[in-house]
Write a protein that holds these residues in place. Structure first.
Motif, PDB file in Angstrom:
ATOM      1  N   SER A 144      -6.472 -11.151  -7.322  1.00 54.24           N
ATOM      2  CA  SER A 144      -6.396 -11.128  -8.270  1.00 54.24           C
ATOM      3  C   SER A 144      -6.404  -9.780  -8.823  1.00 54.24           C
ATOM      4  CB  SER A 144      -7.250 -12.391  -8.860  1.00 54.24           C
ATOM      5  OG  SER A 144      -8.916 -11.589  -8.557  1.00 54.24           O
ATOM      6  N   ILE A 145      -7.410  -8.909  -9.250  1.00 51.85           N
ATOM      7  CA  ILE A 145      -6.827  -7.510  -9.728  1.00 51.85           C
ATOM      8  C   ILE A 145      -6.019  -7.014  -9.480  1.00 51.85           C
ATOM      9  CG2 ILE A 145      -8.601  -5.185  -9.262  1.00 51.85           C
ATOM     10  CD1 ILE A 145     -10.974  -7.468 -10.606  1.00 51.85           C
ATOM     11  N   ILE A 181      -0.942   0.360  -6.387  1.00 49.74           N
ATOM     12  CA  ILE A 181      -1.674   0.549  -7.319  1.00 49.74           C
ATOM     13  C   ILE A 181      -1.950   1.989  -6.798  1.00 49.74           C
ATOM     14  CG2 ILE A 181      -3.855   0.390  -8.870  1.00 49.74           C
ATOM     15  CD1 ILE A 181      -2.970  -2.221  -8.272  1.00 49.74           C
ATOM     16  N   ASP A 182      -2.060   3.250  -7.415  1.00 46.57           N
ATOM     17  CA  ASP A 182      -2.601   4.587  -6.884  1.00 46.57           C
ATOM     18  C   ASP A 182      -4.119   4.634  -6.896  1.00 46.57           C
ATOM     19  OD1 ASP A 182       0.106   4.603  -8.641  1.00 46.57           O
ATOM     20  OD2 ASP A 182      -0.380   7.177  -8.427  1.00 46.57           O
ATOM     21  N   LYS A 183      -4.264   5.060  -5.650  1.00 49.56           N
ATOM     22  CA  LYS A 183      -5.451   5.217  -5.082  1.00 49.56           C
ATOM     23  C   LYS A 183      -6.319   6.204  -5.733  1.00 49.56           C
ATOM     24  CE  LYS A 183      -7.612   4.790  -1.013  1.00 49.56           C
ATOM     25  NZ  LYS A 183      -8.004   3.900   0.457  1.00 49.56           N
ATOM     26  N   ILE A 184      -7.868   6.073  -5.683  1.00 51.03           N
ATOM     27  CA  ILE A 184      -8.350   7.777  -6.662  1.00 51.03           C
ATOM     28  C   ILE A 184      -9.897   7.447  -5.512  1.00 51.03           C
ATOM     29  CG2 ILE A 184      -9.794   8.990  -8.117  1.00 51.03           C
ATOM     30  CD1 ILE A 184      -7.579   7.540 -10.336  1.00 51.03           C
ATOM     31  N   GLY A 185     -10.220   6.262  -5.814  1.00 45.96           N
ATOM     32  CA  GLY A 185     -11.485   6.542  -4.628  1.00 45.96           C
ATOM     33  C   GLY A 185     -11.351   5.899  -3.087  1.00 45.96           C
ATOM     34  N   LEU A 186     -12.160   5.248  -2.364  1.00 44.42           N
ATOM     35  CA  LEU A 186     -12.405   5.263  -1.632  1.00 44.42           C
ATOM     36  C   LEU A 186     -12.152   3.578  -0.712  1.00 44.42           C
ATOM     37  CD1 LEU A 186     -15.281   7.816  -0.456  1.00 44.42           C
ATOM     38  CD2 LEU A 186     -12.652   7.638   0.534  1.00 44.42           C
ATOM     39  N   ALA A 187     -12.384   2.860  -1.927  1.00 43.81           N
ATOM     40  CA  ALA A 187     -12.218   0.846  -1.037  1.00 43.81           C
ATOM     41  C   ALA A 187     -10.895   0.986  -0.614  1.00 43.81           C
ATOM     42  CB  ALA A 187     -11.987   0.238  -2.536  1.00 43.81           C
ATOM     43  N   GLU A 188     -11.086   0.821   0.588  1.00 43.03           N
ATOM     44  CA  GLU A 188     -10.084   0.269   1.140  1.00 43.03           C
ATOM     45  C   GLU A 188      -8.407  -0.553   0.810  1.00 43.03           C
ATOM     46  OE1 GLU A 188      -8.725  -1.770   4.772  1.00 43.03           O
ATOM     47  OE2 GLU A 188     -10.612  -0.758   5.615  1.00 43.03           O
ATOM     48  N   SER A 189      -8.993  -1.628   0.056  1.00 43.57           N
ATOM     49  CA  SER A 189      -7.796  -2.298  -1.205  1.00 43.57           C
ATOM     50  C   SER A 189      -8.309  -3.194  -2.645  1.00 43.57           C
ATOM     51  CB  SER A 189      -7.781  -3.435  -0.041  1.00 43.57           C
ATOM     52  OG  SER A 189      -8.712  -4.172   0.116  1.00 43.57           O
ATOM     53  N   LEU A 190      -7.343  -3.468  -3.232  1.00 42.89           N
ATOM     54  CA  LEU A 190      -7.522  -4.030  -4.387  1.00 42.89           C
ATOM     55  C   LEU A 190      -8.021  -6.096  -3.992  1.00 42.89           C
ATOM     56  CD1 LEU A 190      -6.241  -2.230  -7.009  1.00 42.89           C
ATOM     57  CD2 LEU A 190      -8.536  -2.426  -7.280  1.00 42.89           C
ATOM     58  N   ASN A 191      -9.087  -6.314  -5.318  1.00 44.96           N
ATOM     59  CA  ASN A 191      -8.826  -7.990  -4.796  1.00 44.96           C
ATOM     60  C   ASN A 191      -7.331  -8.224  -4.771  1.00 44.96           C
ATOM     61  OD1 ASN A 191      -9.289 -10.470  -7.072  1.00 44.96           O
ATOM     62  ND2 ASN A 191     -11.173 -10.750  -5.960  1.00 44.96           N
ATOM     63  N   LEU A 208       0.979  -1.680   0.333  1.00 44.50           N
ATOM     64  CA  LEU A 208       0.439  -0.419  -0.347  1.00 44.50           C
ATOM     65  C   LEU A 208       0.819   0.977   0.134  1.00 44.50           C
ATOM     66  CD1 LEU A 208      -2.740  -0.751   1.826  1.00 44.50           C
ATOM     67  CD2 LEU A 208      -3.142  -0.461   0.077  1.00 44.50           C
ATOM     68  N   GLU A 268      -5.744 -12.701   0.911  1.00 41.44           N
ATOM     69  CA  GLU A 268      -5.979 -11.205   0.018  1.00 41.44           C
ATOM     70  C   GLU A 268      -6.770 -10.414   1.793  1.00 41.44           C
ATOM     71  OE1 GLU A 268      -6.299 -14.710   0.258  1.00 41.44           O
ATOM     72  OE2 GLU A 268      -6.955 -15.487  -1.743  1.00 41.44           O
TER      73      GLU A 268
END
Lengths: 247, 247
Positions: B234-235, B222-232, B183, B204
């Motif tokens: 596999s994504i 992976i640069d975050k723009i929104g509010l999700a805490e993390s990505l899956n 992160l 996970e």
């Protein structure tokens, strides 16, 4: 104590018909329910928690007016998970919208995404990339199905998910570029994306429907180096969205 | 006709212990079994198909020495899918490898990936990007579990999946850059990747383990723009692999 009618009510929320009739859906687990209570209390309806959860989360529990303390076996009875996870909440279904104004840079349109895990992961990925509006064809899986909700990891609380006739929707957005993941488009690596725009993600096995393909102004492809026939729909969405952000 | 011992044998292949003991795993469905028969016959052991499948696939069926024609209800009995899909095959488990020579540009290392769907999707994505070697920690889900196999969509036939102590493995690859999705790393958009290299994908919910984090030479984000805490997981793998290919 859990009444029989509580159990019946919660179990009925496995079905879209009852979610729409009652206006509630199920959220489970320490992380997602914690987020719902602390950040989106206006979306919360009821909480069912183990005594252990209440003891460990006094700050979350203290302001709840509608909380039921359960024995572990009672929680297991109402849980949709293989192993229940301390706490289950009922959240309020957002009001049903069919009309939407395009806002922001990217609107994602889902053309018959059927796997609940894929749909949840796409919603989570959209949220990561700051995308607010996700337009789903009426034959896309229901976003408030317990499996979808779980795999959104909380992103369901922050995104607008609208079910509508996507052909009519896309036709209405005249002049806006319509990108779609296809096997024979321009390379995602060299495309200069324009905004605002629409990104269409197609069905897991059939891809994008004929009518929607005809409305696509910019077919794009994720360059293949190996031998897999295709990518998973949510992976394709993630990769394209990440490249759209690059520009 | 399906014997009781056939049913028992196939059902036992749900468990890693029996897959390893018998050396077989289950592959299902028209698409994957078709690919197995036509492209990887050396990996095939037995085929169980409905009469309908045999009628519709004379070219595939004619050279099979070991095919059992079943009634639909018999296939449903041995299927691991909710709805059986015309044909089920037993494939040969590849020989167990612990030693591996790094070859190619990218070696993917999985640190305790637990969800079968995620693991299958990562294998499929690696195959798309031409990655041959996937090194799994011994606590990663088993790649020949029926759910994983299904979600690889055939990529299981084309990739080398090796279970080993990943700390020892990574330590051995001295001088090779070790990228990991964290992160707080460098942006995936601006990183100039070097090859050959290792890409680590973490668990996970817990992410990358402490020991592996210490071996990471290039943390990336992976640069975050929104509010999700993390990505899956596999994504994240798909996005990073796509950007690695860009260079």
């Amino acid at each position: 104590m859990l009444s029989k009618s509580d159990v019946k009510y919660i179990q009925s929320l496995a079905h879209k018909k009852f979610r729409e009739e009652y206006g509630h859906y199920v959220v489970e687990g320490i992380k997602m329910v914690g987020e719902l209570i602390s950040q989106y209390p206006e979306q919360l309806y009821k909480v069912y928690a183990t005594k252990n959860w209440v003891r460990l989360n006094p700050d979350l529990a203290k302001n709840l007016t509608c909380i039921y303390e359960l024995e572990d076996f009672e929680l297991q009875k109402i849980s949709f998970l293989n192993t229940s996870n301390e706490v289950l909440a009922l959240a309020k279904l957002p009001p049903f919208k069919t009309e939407i104004l395009i806002s922001g840079e990217i609107t994602v349109v889902l053309d018959q995404i059927q796997d609940p895990g894929n749909l949840g992961t796409i919603i989570r990925t959209c949220d990561w990339f700051g995308i607010k509006n996700i337009i789903c064809s009426t034959d896309t899986a229901d976003a408030h199905n317990p499996k979808v909700v779980q795999s959104t990891m909380g992103s369901i609380f922050r995104t607008n998910i609208i079910y509508t006739d996507i052909v009519t929707f896309v036709k209405k957005q005249q002049g806006i570029p319509v990108y779609a993941a296809l096997l024979n488009g321009s390379s995602v690596y060299t495309t200069t994306f324009q905004f605002p725009s629409i990104l269409i993600i197609g069905n897991e096995s059939k891809g994008i429907s004929k009518e929607i393909k005809e409305l696509t102004t910019h077919p794009i492809t994720i360059d293949k180096i190996g031998l897999a026939e295709s990518l998973n729909a949510s992976i394709a969405a993630g990769i394209i969205l990440s490249h759209m952000q690059l520009h």
